[in-house]
Write a protein that holds these residues in place. Structure first.
Motif, PDB file in Angstrom:
ATOM      1  N   UNK A   1       0.829  -1.208   0.000  1.00 26.52           N
ATOM      2  CA  UNK A   1       0.000   0.000   0.000  1.00 26.52           C
ATOM      3  C   UNK A   1       0.862   1.256   0.000  1.00 26.52           C
ATOM      4  N   UNK A   2       0.188   2.390  -0.170  1.00 27.02           N
ATOM      5  CA  UNK A   2       0.811   3.691   0.040  1.00 27.02           C
ATOM      6  C   UNK A   2       0.361   4.198   1.415  1.00 27.02           C
ATOM      7  N   UNK A   3       0.961   5.291   1.857  1.00 31.57           N
ATOM      8  CA  UNK A   3       0.570   5.886   3.143  1.00 31.57           C
ATOM      9  C   UNK A   3      -0.908   6.284   3.166  1.00 31.57           C
TER      10      UNK A   3
ATOM     11  N   UNK B   1     -10.890  -1.695  -0.819  1.00 27.22           N
ATOM     12  CA  UNK B   1      -9.904  -1.625  -1.890  1.00 27.22           C
ATOM     13  C   UNK B   1      -9.929  -0.230  -2.526  1.00 27.22           C
ATOM     14  N   UNK B   2      -8.752   0.308  -2.817  1.00 25.40           N
ATOM     15  CA  UNK B   2      -8.661   1.651  -3.390  1.00 25.40           C
ATOM     16  C   UNK B   2      -7.371   1.753  -4.198  1.00 25.40           C
ATOM     17  N   UNK B   3      -7.181   2.919  -4.798  1.00 25.75           N
ATOM     18  CA  UNK B   3      -5.958   3.157  -5.566  1.00 25.75           C
ATOM     19  C   UNK B   3      -4.714   3.125  -4.673  1.00 25.75           C
ATOM     20  N   UNK B   4      -4.901   3.265  -3.359  1.00 20.63           N
ATOM     21  CA  UNK B   4      -3.780   3.234  -2.417  1.00 20.63           C
ATOM     22  C   UNK B   4      -3.278   1.817  -2.157  1.00 20.63           C
ATOM     23  N   UNK B   5      -4.021   0.816  -2.651  1.00 22.65           N
ATOM     24  CA  UNK B   5      -3.597  -0.577  -2.502  1.00 22.65           C
ATOM     25  C   UNK B   5      -2.838  -0.993  -3.761  1.00 22.65           C
ATOM     26  N   UNK B   6      -1.566  -1.335  -3.577  1.00 21.52           N
ATOM     27  CA  UNK B   6      -0.702  -1.719  -4.693  1.00 21.52           C
ATOM     28  C   UNK B   6      -0.689  -3.224  -4.903  1.00 21.52           C
TER      29      UNK B   6
END
Length: 148
Positions: free
Chosen positions: A39-41, A71-76
């Motif tokens: 993830x991102x921060x 789930x979101x764009x922050x999940x890599x």
């Protein structure tokens, strides 16, 4: 069978660390998700916001919080973090506080989110495994208990 090595690499672990409060505990779980490349921060902030909006429903068993958000764009990538606190903290869940284990969960999509959540829940509903996990000293020990 779930591959806990892939979902729970060594970088996902922080064992016996202090946390000032529940937000700090979730932030530590989020930091491990970021360190593992899952993830991102921004996802860490989303996990904290989820509890602020929905309450401490993430405290799913005595002493255990499953920190997550949608789930979101922050999940890599789909994965877990494992943070065992040196001193338990209160989340505001009367039935299951205080919390000493915070598992961070990030899912790229609903299907992967549920797949990992069900795999981890299976292990955590077993009282004997839960007791062993509380004492496990290394990432390898934790993964072996989850896998068994």
């Amino acid at each position: 069978m779930t591959d806990f090595q892939a979902f729970l690499p060594d970088t996902s672990f922080a064992l016996d660390v202090p946390a000032a409060d529940w937000r700090d505990a979730i932030r530590k779980a989020g930091d491990r998700l970021v360190a593992s490349g899952f993830t991102t921060d921004a996802y860490t902030d989303q996990m904290i916001e989820t509890v602020e909006k929905m309450g401490p429903y993430i405290v799913i068993a005595p002493g255990l919080a499953l920190a997550h958000s949608r789930p979101s764009e922050a999940v890599l990538g789909t994965g877990l973090s494992w943070v065992r606190l040196s001193t338990p903290v209160e989340f505001g869940n009367k039935a299951n506080d205080p919390v000493s284990l915070v598992i961070g969960l990030a899912g790229r999509d609903e299907q992967e989110h549920l797949q990992v959540m069900s795999a981890i829940a299976g292990a955590l509903t077993d009282a004997k495994k839960t007791e062993q996990l509380a004492k496990a000293g290394t990432p390898d020990e934790v993964r072996a208990i989850l896998q068994s």
